[in-house]
Motif scaffolding. Structure first.
Motif, PDB file in Angstrom:
ATOM      1  N   PHE A   1      57.999  52.745   8.514  1.00  0.00           N
ATOM      2  CA  PHE A   1      59.438  52.747   8.228  1.00  0.00           C
ATOM      3  C   PHE A   1      59.712  53.586   6.982  1.00  0.00           C
ATOM      4  O   PHE A   1      58.804  53.876   6.201  1.00  0.00           O
ATOM      5  CB  PHE A   1      59.969  51.317   8.031  1.00  0.00           C
ATOM      6  CG  PHE A   1      59.376  50.590   6.848  1.00  0.00           C
ATOM      7  CD1 PHE A   1      59.887  50.769   5.564  1.00  0.00           C
ATOM      8  CD2 PHE A   1      58.301  49.721   7.008  1.00  0.00           C
ATOM      9  CE1 PHE A   1      59.345  50.108   4.469  1.00  0.00           C
ATOM     10  CE2 PHE A   1      57.742  49.054   5.931  1.00  0.00           C
ATOM     11  CZ  PHE A   1      58.270  49.254   4.651  1.00  0.00           C
ATOM     12  N   VAL A   2      60.972  53.949   6.819  1.00  0.00           N
ATOM     13  CA  VAL A   2      61.426  54.656   5.624  1.00  0.00           C
ATOM     14  C   VAL A   2      62.694  53.964   5.147  1.00  0.00           C
ATOM     15  O   VAL A   2      63.630  53.756   5.918  1.00  0.00           O
ATOM     16  CB  VAL A   2      61.719  56.141   5.899  1.00  0.00           C
ATOM     17  CG1 VAL A   2      62.359  56.795   4.684  1.00  0.00           C
ATOM     18  CG2 VAL A   2      60.439  56.874   6.285  1.00  0.00           C
ATOM     19  N   HIS A   3      62.718  53.613   3.876  1.00  0.00           N
ATOM     20  CA  HIS A   3      63.889  52.969   3.281  1.00  0.00           C
ATOM     21  C   HIS A   3      64.436  53.895   2.203  1.00  0.00           C
ATOM     22  O   HIS A   3      63.769  54.152   1.208  1.00  0.00           O
ATOM     23  CB  HIS A   3      63.491  51.620   2.677  1.00  0.00           C
ATOM     24  CG  HIS A   3      64.647  50.745   2.357  1.00  0.00           C
ATOM     25  ND1 HIS A   3      64.511  49.431   2.004  1.00  0.00           N
ATOM     26  CD2 HIS A   3      65.987  50.997   2.347  1.00  0.00           C
ATOM     27  CE1 HIS A   3      65.695  48.903   1.794  1.00  0.00           C
ATOM     28  NE2 HIS A   3      66.609  49.830   1.986  1.00  0.00           N
ATOM     29  N   ASP A   4      65.634  54.411   2.421  1.00  0.00           N
ATOM     30  CA  ASP A   4      66.256  55.342   1.484  1.00  0.00           C
ATOM     31  C   ASP A   4      67.698  54.899   1.245  1.00  0.00           C
ATOM     32  O   ASP A   4      68.563  55.064   2.104  1.00  0.00           O
ATOM     33  CB  ASP A   4      66.226  56.764   2.050  1.00  0.00           C
ATOM     34  CG  ASP A   4      66.700  57.811   1.038  1.00  0.00           C
ATOM     35  OD1 ASP A   4      67.173  57.418  -0.051  1.00  0.00           O
ATOM     36  OD2 ASP A   4      66.612  59.019   1.341  1.00  0.00           O
ATOM     37  N   GLY A   5      67.945  54.319   0.090  1.00  0.00           N
ATOM     38  CA  GLY A   5      69.289  53.842  -0.218  1.00  0.00           C
ATOM     39  C   GLY A   5      69.700  52.729   0.730  1.00  0.00           C
ATOM     40  O   GLY A   5      68.988  51.727   0.898  1.00  0.00           O
TER      41      GLY A   5
ATOM     42  N   GLY B   1      71.261  64.058   3.789  1.00  0.00           N
ATOM     43  CA  GLY B   1      70.797  63.792   2.432  1.00  0.00           C
ATOM     44  C   GLY B   1      69.805  62.652   2.326  1.00  0.00           C
ATOM     45  O   GLY B   1      69.446  62.243   1.220  1.00  0.00           O
ATOM     46  N   LYS B   2      69.331  62.133   3.462  1.00  0.00           N
ATOM     47  CA  LYS B   2      68.455  60.968   3.446  1.00  0.00           C
ATOM     48  C   LYS B   2      67.083  61.289   4.057  1.00  0.00           C
ATOM     49  O   LYS B   2      66.955  62.167   4.905  1.00  0.00           O
ATOM     50  CB  LYS B   2      69.074  59.824   4.250  1.00  0.00           C
ATOM     51  CG  LYS B   2      70.365  59.258   3.666  1.00  0.00           C
ATOM     52  CD  LYS B   2      70.109  58.467   2.404  1.00  0.00           C
ATOM     53  CE  LYS B   2      71.371  57.875   1.830  1.00  0.00           C
ATOM     54  NZ  LYS B   2      71.994  56.870   2.714  1.00  0.00           N
TER      55      LYS B   2
ATOM     56  N   LYS C   1      77.262  49.625   3.201  1.00  0.00           N
ATOM     57  CA  LYS C   1      76.513  48.556   3.837  1.00  0.00           C
ATOM     58  C   LYS C   1      75.187  49.100   4.382  1.00  0.00           C
ATOM     59  O   LYS C   1      75.016  50.296   4.574  1.00  0.00           O
ATOM     60  CB  LYS C   1      77.333  47.937   4.971  1.00  0.00           C
ATOM     61  CG  LYS C   1      78.680  47.380   4.538  1.00  0.00           C
ATOM     62  CD  LYS C   1      78.523  46.175   3.631  1.00  0.00           C
ATOM     63  CE  LYS C   1      79.866  45.548   3.319  1.00  0.00           C
ATOM     64  NZ  LYS C   1      79.731  44.301   2.528  1.00  0.00           N
ATOM     65  N   MET C   2      74.279  48.198   4.670  1.00  0.00           N
ATOM     66  CA  MET C   2      72.951  48.596   5.156  1.00  0.00           C
ATOM     67  C   MET C   2      73.032  49.045   6.618  1.00  0.00           C
ATOM     68  O   MET C   2      73.610  48.364   7.461  1.00  0.00           O
ATOM     69  CB  MET C   2      71.983  47.424   5.027  1.00  0.00           C
ATOM     70  CG  MET C   2      70.554  47.755   5.399  1.00  0.00           C
ATOM     71  SD  MET C   2      69.474  46.325   5.095  1.00  0.00           S
ATOM     72  CE  MET C   2      67.915  46.987   5.671  1.00  0.00           C
ATOM     73  N   ILE C   3      72.437  50.198   6.890  1.00  0.00           N
ATOM     74  CA  ILE C   3      72.352  50.757   8.236  1.00  0.00           C
ATOM     75  C   ILE C   3      70.880  50.786   8.623  1.00  0.00           C
ATOM     76  O   ILE C   3      70.060  51.374   7.916  1.00  0.00           O
ATOM     77  CB  ILE C   3      72.915  52.189   8.300  1.00  0.00           C
ATOM     78  CG1 ILE C   3      74.299  52.285   7.643  1.00  0.00           C
ATOM     79  CG2 ILE C   3      72.933  52.687   9.739  1.00  0.00           C
ATOM     80  CD1 ILE C   3      75.388  51.526   8.357  1.00  0.00           C
ATOM     81  N   ALA C   4      70.534  50.145   9.740  1.00  0.00           N
ATOM     82  CA  ALA C   4      69.140  50.102  10.179  1.00  0.00           C
ATOM     83  C   ALA C   4      69.029  50.599  11.616  1.00  0.00           C
ATOM     84  O   ALA C   4      69.875  50.288  12.456  1.00  0.00           O
ATOM     85  CB  ALA C   4      68.595  48.678  10.080  1.00  0.00           C
TER      86      ALA C   4
END
Length: 212
Positions: free
Chosen positions: A166-170, A128-129, A107-110
């Motif tokens: 922001f950074v969006h990784d997976g 790893g992110k 699930k998405m974690i923000a």
């Protein structure tokens, strides 16, 4: 309808919480604001005061929310920053366990501002992110992870990206701070609801990106 859980703890950053909740609800996302107990307490109150003395009434308390889920999970969970708000979330074992469960399920974690370091680092979710956070918060990683050895384990393969909104990784979305809350919120909307919905909201909000 997409569902998002938003953790609200005493000392949360009001801009980061309010902007994201507002934009997600404009996108017709089912958002539940959840009161997190303060450090060293078990129960929370629905009324939670932010870091600038702005109080909000949350939808549910954490224990009740977790019970209501039964075997289901929302599509995303969001941790605003602010101190001691992020610290209160990070000290809440049921909240940390829920974040791990969400991550394990893909699930998405923000998280934004202090929360990527203060809350997420100890869960191993950043391993790893690529991520970002409020400038200087990364200097406390060792303390928030518990020790230097634990930090190396929990943060293995992670990479801090500086000077970006922001950074969006997976499945991980992290933001830099209150001044980037709108851009962060729009990426949240874009991810859950698609580009057309993001464009509609951006235009309605008079964002320059959409020529409004």
């Amino acid at each position: 309808m997409k569902k998002v859980a938003v953790f609200i703890a005493r000392g949360f950053e009001e801009i980061e919480a309010g902007t994201v909740v507002d934009y997600l609800r404009r996108a017709e996302v089912d958002v539940t604001t959840i009161a997190i107990p303060e450090r060293n307490t078990v129960e929370s109150t629905p009324l939670v005061e932010g870091s600038h003395a702005i109080a909000v009434v949350t939808d549910m308390q954490l224990n009740a929310y977790l019970y209501s889920l039964k075997d289901s999970l929302p599509d995303a969970v969001y941790c605003p920053g602010g101190m001691p708000g992020a610290g209160n979330i990070g000290a809440c074992d049921p909240a940390i366990d829920f974040l791990k469960k969400m991550n394990d399920a893909g699930k998405m974690i923000a998280a934004i501002c202090a929360a990527p370091v203060v809350v997420l680092a100890k869960t191993g979710i950043l391993a790893g992110k690529k991520y970002t956070c409020y400038p200087g918060m990364e200097e406390g990683l060792e303390n928030y992870c518990g020790s230097h050895a634990k930090m190396q384990e929990l943060m293995k393969g992670s990479s801090l990206i500086r000077n970006v909104p922001f950074v969006h990784d997976g499945n991980l979305l992290t933001g830099r701070g209150p001044g980037t809350a709108e851009q962060f919120a729009m990426e949240f909307v874009r991810t859950l609801c698609g580009e057309e919905t993001a464009k509609r909201i951006g235009t309605g909000a008079c964002q320059r990106e959409f020529g409004a």
